[in-house]
Design a protein around this motif. Sequence first.
Motif, PDB file in Angstrom:
ATOM      1  N   ILE A 159       0.852  -1.196   0.000  1.00 57.89           N
ATOM      2  CA  ILE A 159       0.000   0.000   0.000  1.00 57.89           C
ATOM      3  C   ILE A 159       0.891   1.250   0.000  1.00 57.89           C
ATOM      4  O   ILE A 159       0.644   2.209  -0.731  1.00 57.89           O
ATOM      5  CB  ILE A 159      -0.931   0.013   1.247  1.00 57.89           C
ATOM      6  CG1 ILE A 159      -1.816  -1.246   1.261  1.00 57.89           C
ATOM      7  CG2 ILE A 159      -1.774   1.277   1.292  1.00 57.89           C
ATOM      8  CD1 ILE A 159      -2.743  -1.386   0.078  1.00 57.89           C
ATOM      9  N   GLY A 160       1.960   1.203   0.817  1.00 52.97           N
ATOM     10  CA  GLY A 160       2.917   2.310   0.846  1.00 52.97           C
ATOM     11  C   GLY A 160       3.564   2.530  -0.518  1.00 52.97           C
ATOM     12  O   GLY A 160       3.790   3.667  -0.928  1.00 52.97           O
ATOM     13  N   LEU A 161       3.829   1.424  -1.210  1.00 51.13           N
ATOM     14  CA  LEU A 161       4.424   1.504  -2.553  1.00 51.13           C
ATOM     15  C   LEU A 161       3.485   2.250  -3.519  1.00 51.13           C
ATOM     16  O   LEU A 161       3.925   3.144  -4.251  1.00 51.13           O
ATOM     17  CB  LEU A 161       4.700   0.094  -3.081  1.00 51.13           C
ATOM     18  CG  LEU A 161       5.351  -0.005  -4.450  1.00 51.13           C
ATOM     19  CD1 LEU A 161       6.850   0.269  -4.370  1.00 51.13           C
ATOM     20  CD2 LEU A 161       5.120  -1.381  -5.076  1.00 51.13           C
ATOM     21  N   VAL A 162       2.207   1.912  -3.467  1.00 46.80           N
ATOM     22  CA  VAL A 162       1.241   2.582  -4.348  1.00 46.80           C
ATOM     23  C   VAL A 162       1.097   4.059  -3.951  1.00 46.80           C
ATOM     24  O   VAL A 162       1.087   4.952  -4.806  1.00 46.80           O
ATOM     25  CB  VAL A 162      -0.140   1.881  -4.299  1.00 46.80           C
ATOM     26  CG1 VAL A 162      -1.161   2.646  -5.131  1.00 46.80           C
ATOM     27  CG2 VAL A 162      -0.033   0.439  -4.802  1.00 46.80           C
ATOM     28  N   MET A 163       1.029   4.330  -2.635  1.00 44.40           N
ATOM     29  CA  MET A 163       0.882   5.719  -2.173  1.00 44.40           C
ATOM     30  C   MET A 163       2.063   6.582  -2.623  1.00 44.40           C
ATOM     31  O   MET A 163       1.874   7.726  -3.065  1.00 44.40           O
ATOM     32  CB  MET A 163       0.756   5.756  -0.641  1.00 44.40           C
ATOM     33  CG  MET A 163      -0.583   5.262  -0.141  1.00 44.40           C
ATOM     34  SD  MET A 163      -0.616   4.972   1.655  1.00 44.40           S
ATOM     35  CE  MET A 163      -0.397   6.615   2.293  1.00 44.40           C
ATOM     36  N   GLY A 164       3.264   6.030  -2.509  1.00 42.92           N
ATOM     37  CA  GLY A 164       4.458   6.764  -2.918  1.00 42.92           C
ATOM     38  C   GLY A 164       4.474   7.047  -4.419  1.00 42.92           C
ATOM     39  O   GLY A 164       4.844   8.145  -4.853  1.00 42.92           O
ATOM     40  N   ARG A 165       4.051   6.043  -5.225  1.00 42.63           N
ATOM     41  CA  ARG A 165       4.020   6.246  -6.687  1.00 42.63           C
ATOM     42  C   ARG A 165       2.919   7.236  -7.068  1.00 42.63           C
ATOM     43  O   ARG A 165       3.046   7.979  -8.012  1.00 42.63           O
ATOM     44  CB  ARG A 165       3.793   4.914  -7.425  1.00 42.63           C
ATOM     45  CG  ARG A 165       4.728   3.759  -7.066  1.00 42.63           C
ATOM     46  CD  ARG A 165       6.214   3.963  -7.260  1.00 42.63           C
ATOM     47  NE  ARG A 165       6.915   4.959  -6.503  1.00 42.63           N
ATOM     48  CZ  ARG A 165       7.240   4.888  -5.195  1.00 42.63           C
ATOM     49  NH1 ARG A 165       6.876   3.885  -4.462  1.00 42.63           N
ATOM     50  NH2 ARG A 165       7.914   5.870  -4.626  1.00 42.63           N
ATOM     51  N   LEU A 219      -9.303  -2.684   2.316  1.00 40.15           N
ATOM     52  CA  LEU A 219      -9.171  -2.246   3.711  1.00 40.15           C
ATOM     53  C   LEU A 219      -8.489  -0.883   3.806  1.00 40.15           C
ATOM     54  O   LEU A 219      -8.868  -0.026   4.594  1.00 40.15           O
ATOM     55  CB  LEU A 219      -8.372  -3.293   4.504  1.00 40.15           C
ATOM     56  CG  LEU A 219      -7.967  -2.902   5.928  1.00 40.15           C
ATOM     57  CD1 LEU A 219      -9.184  -2.977   6.851  1.00 40.15           C
ATOM     58  CD2 LEU A 219      -6.865  -3.797   6.452  1.00 40.15           C
ATOM     59  N   SER A 220      -7.481  -0.674   2.965  1.00 39.34           N
ATOM     60  CA  SER A 220      -6.696   0.562   3.042  1.00 39.34           C
ATOM     61  C   SER A 220      -7.399   1.754   2.393  1.00 39.34           C
ATOM     62  O   SER A 220      -7.021   2.897   2.635  1.00 39.34           O
ATOM     63  CB  SER A 220      -5.347   0.350   2.355  1.00 39.34           C
ATOM     64  OG  SER A 220      -5.529   0.258   0.949  1.00 39.34           O
TER      65      SER A 220
END
Lengths: 149, 110
Positions: free
Chosen positions: B59-65, B91-92
């Motif tokens: 999820i962090g990977l997608v948010m950063g991109r 969920l996120s």
Amino acid sequence: MKLKNKFSLSFPSRSANESFARGSVAAFVAQLDPTLEEINDIKTSVSEAVTNCIVHAYKNEVGQIYIYCDIADDNTVRIKIRDKGCGIENIKQAMEPLFTTIGGERAGLGFAVMQSFSDNLKVNSKPGKGTTVTIFKKIMPRYTVNGKQ
Amino acid sequence: MSVTISSKGEVLYCSISGEIDHHTAAHLRKKIDDATETLMPSLLVLDFSGVTFMDSSGIGLVMGRYRNMSKLGGKVHIGNPTPTVYKLMTLSGIERIATIDPVENTESYR
């Protein structure tokens, strides 16, 4: 509650060990014939807890992470993940979704995911002493899932 | 864990396979960001069909991109998540910042 089985292991807080940790717990729980979803829920929760030890508890050092896992006779799996790192000042705040102290690429979802993917979650922590996260997950007997044994 | 990157027009297509956790996300992040900086796409497609395990590091990977693509005025699409990966994405609430596409839509970007 009588215990059916248990195991424990410890390893250094290196990120390469994240897959080892969740894989070990999953292999142990496999004796209960869990569904793919149940095993994935456990792997995800363990991965979150171990990652927290690495990025928060032992932020500037490599410390030891301890996992203890047992199976009660009602098929409830209890997984304790313990560190001797920095501890958590404010557990309630740490458990809020999207709260993170390090930002960047961390989503701040670790505890939210553990809560959502387990039946029960307990967090004990003392600043300067360490943290123990206990995850409970009951594996449903197959006959209650499929209507027959 | 690996990522195969291709581009067509304004679209950068990243096909991810294997397990995404805090350890593997760093490698994925670098490969995708290097390609993004070079090609400056308007759409980044992250194909999750080959992802066998993911924790919140994904999820962090997608948010950063998403943050990087927003700076370029572009968008992020998530393609073909498996049921276990989709459960975590739901969920996120990640679909609020990145569209989740079914397989037939994602294939058209290749």
